[in-house]
Design a protein around this motif. Structure first.
Motif, PDB file in Angstrom:
ATOM      1  N   THR A   1      43.311 -25.008  -8.953  1.00  7.06           N
ATOM      2  CA  THR A   1      43.205 -23.957  -7.968  1.00  7.06           C
ATOM      3  C   THR A   1      42.565 -24.502  -6.704  1.00  7.06           C
ATOM      4  O   THR A   1      41.998 -25.596  -6.700  1.00  7.06           O
ATOM      5  CB  THR A   1      42.389 -22.781  -8.519  1.00  7.06           C
ATOM      6  N   LEU A   2      42.607 -23.688  -5.671  1.00  7.76           N
ATOM      7  CA  LEU A   2      42.122 -24.119  -4.364  1.00  7.76           C
ATOM      8  C   LEU A   2      40.609 -24.344  -4.354  1.00  7.76           C
ATOM      9  O   LEU A   2      40.122 -25.327  -3.787  1.00  7.76           O
ATOM     10  CB  LEU A   2      42.525 -23.082  -3.311  1.00  7.76           C
ATOM     11  N   ASN A   3      39.860 -23.442  -4.999  1.00 12.84           N
ATOM     12  CA  ASN A   3      38.406 -23.613  -4.993  1.00 12.84           C
ATOM     13  C   ASN A   3      37.988 -24.874  -5.751  1.00 12.84           C
ATOM     14  O   ASN A   3      37.021 -25.534  -5.375  1.00 12.84           O
ATOM     15  CB  ASN A   3      37.698 -22.374  -5.550  1.00 12.84           C
ATOM     16  N   ARG A   4      38.695 -25.231  -6.805  1.00 13.28           N
ATOM     17  CA  ARG A   4      38.366 -26.470  -7.532  1.00 13.28           C
ATOM     18  C   ARG A   4      38.612 -27.696  -6.661  1.00 13.28           C
ATOM     19  O   ARG A   4      37.868 -28.672  -6.740  1.00 13.28           O
ATOM     20  CB  ARG A   4      39.174 -26.556  -8.819  1.00 13.28           C
ATOM     21  N   PHE A   5      39.656 -27.655  -5.855  1.00 15.79           N
ATOM     22  CA  PHE A   5      39.927 -28.765  -4.946  1.00 15.79           C
ATOM     23  C   PHE A   5      38.768 -28.945  -3.964  1.00 15.79           C
ATOM     24  O   PHE A   5      38.274 -30.053  -3.765  1.00 15.79           O
ATOM     25  CB  PHE A   5      41.239 -28.541  -4.190  1.00 15.79           C
ATOM     26  N   ALA A  10      34.043 -31.796  -2.071  1.00 15.61           N
ATOM     27  CA  ALA A  10      32.660 -31.764  -1.587  1.00 15.61           C
ATOM     28  C   ALA A  10      31.742 -32.555  -2.515  1.00 15.61           C
ATOM     29  O   ALA A  10      30.849 -33.279  -2.053  1.00 15.61           O
ATOM     30  CB  ALA A  10      32.177 -30.320  -1.479  1.00 15.61           C
ATOM     31  N   THR A  11      31.976 -32.447  -3.815  1.00 14.24           N
ATOM     32  CA  THR A  11      31.159 -33.194  -4.787  1.00 14.24           C
ATOM     33  C   THR A  11      31.357 -34.688  -4.619  1.00 14.24           C
ATOM     34  O   THR A  11      30.388 -35.458  -4.605  1.00 14.24           O
ATOM     35  CB  THR A  11      31.518 -32.766  -6.222  1.00 14.24           C
ATOM     36  N   PHE A  56      25.874 -29.719  -7.318  1.00 13.43           N
ATOM     37  CA  PHE A  56      24.438 -29.541  -7.155  1.00 13.43           C
ATOM     38  C   PHE A  56      23.644 -30.749  -7.657  1.00 13.43           C
ATOM     39  O   PHE A  56      22.570 -31.037  -7.136  1.00 13.43           O
ATOM     40  CB  PHE A  56      23.977 -28.252  -7.825  1.00 13.43           C
ATOM     41  N   ILE A  57      24.154 -31.450  -8.652  1.00 13.02           N
ATOM     42  CA  ILE A  57      23.505 -32.690  -9.100  1.00 13.02           C
ATOM     43  C   ILE A  57      23.575 -33.726  -7.973  1.00 13.02           C
ATOM     44  O   ILE A  57      22.574 -34.372  -7.638  1.00 13.02           O
ATOM     45  CB  ILE A  57      24.150 -33.217 -10.384  1.00 13.02           C
ATOM     46  N   ALA A  58      24.762 -33.886  -7.390  1.00  9.17           N
ATOM     47  CA  ALA A  58      24.920 -34.850  -6.295  1.00  9.17           C
ATOM     48  C   ALA A  58      24.056 -34.476  -5.096  1.00  9.17           C
ATOM     49  O   ALA A  58      23.412 -35.340  -4.494  1.00  9.17           O
ATOM     50  CB  ALA A  58      26.394 -34.934  -5.884  1.00  9.17           C
ATOM     51  N   LEU A  59      24.025 -33.186  -4.761  1.00  9.30           N
ATOM     52  CA  LEU A  59      23.204 -32.739  -3.632  1.00  9.30           C
ATOM     53  C   LEU A  59      21.718 -32.966  -3.902  1.00  9.30           C
ATOM     54  O   LEU A  59      20.984 -33.436  -3.022  1.00  9.30           O
ATOM     55  CB  LEU A  59      23.474 -31.261  -3.337  1.00  9.30           C
ATOM     56  N   SER A  60      21.279 -32.702  -5.124  1.00  9.35           N
ATOM     57  CA  SER A  60      19.872 -32.929  -5.477  1.00  9.35           C
ATOM     58  C   SER A  60      19.515 -34.406  -5.395  1.00  9.35           C
ATOM     59  O   SER A  60      18.471 -34.770  -4.843  1.00  9.35           O
ATOM     60  CB  SER A  60      19.587 -32.397  -6.885  1.00  9.35           C
TER      61      SER A  60
END
Length: 193
Positions: A1-5, A10-11, A56-60
């Motif tokens: 789906t689009l949100n998963r893309f 982003a991740t 969120f792991i990557a952002l943290s």
């Protein structure tokens, strides 16, 4: 789906920025692809209550790493990490939180070359503050879903306590206990996503 893309893009971008602090561009891209192709990472995108875990792991990790390099003031770092961890708690299951919070605290030790004490202290502080901030909504969510259709009992009934002792619940937070039918035997996630 689009949100998963968009979530996966982003991740991967955040992981690339994180690895770019330690490797050259080509190696950072290669290591980011390795992260993307791990079974656990791909599995997260197939399940709605884990989709934002990698992000969120990557952002943290990126926030901790950037703070340790002196790119954030302590106040900014604490606020951004706190907000990231609150959204992390609201976006994933309790299993991921139990595993990742200690990992992030240890990461602050290994990434904190010059700001070891403060990065460790601020990461612990942000983690505890995020848990406290998310607790009322988590408890309200647990109250709203009193009856579990997975275990065919209430979370607070005698049947649930008799069927699932503390050892099995603790084990279920680390691994999946399965029944013969392949369903998860311990219903532990209280995802708000």
């Amino acid at each position: 789906t689009l949100n998963r893309f968009f979530i996966s893009f982003a991740t991967m971008f955040l992981f690339y920025l994180f690895f770019l602090g330690y490797f050259r561009k080509f190696t950072a891209v290669l290591v980011t692809l390795f992260v993307f192709l791990t079974p656990g990472f791909l599995w997260h995108f197939a399940h709605h209550h884990y989709q934002m875990a990698g992000y969120f792991i990557a952002l943290s990790l990126l926030l901790i790493e950037r703070y340790c390099r002196g790119l954030f003031t302590p106040a900014r770092f604490l606020v951004f990490l706190f907000l990231t961890l609150v959204f992390f708690i609201f976006s994933v299951s309790i299993n991921v939180v139990v595993i990742i919070f200690p990992f992030l605290i240890l990461a602050s030790l290994f990434l904190g070359w010059t700001r070891l004490r403060s990065s460790f202290f601020y990461t612990i502080s942000a983690s505890m503050a995020a848990i406290v901030a998310a607790l009322p909504l988590t408890l309200a969510f647990m109250d709203a879903i009193q009856v579990s259709h997975r275990i065919d009992a209430s979370f607070i009934s005698e049947t649930a306590y008799e069927k699932y002792n503390a050892f099995r619940v603790g084990l279920g937070m680390i691994t999946q206990i399965r029944t013969g039918g392949g369903h998860i035997d311990v219903a532990l996630y209280f995802s708000l996503a």
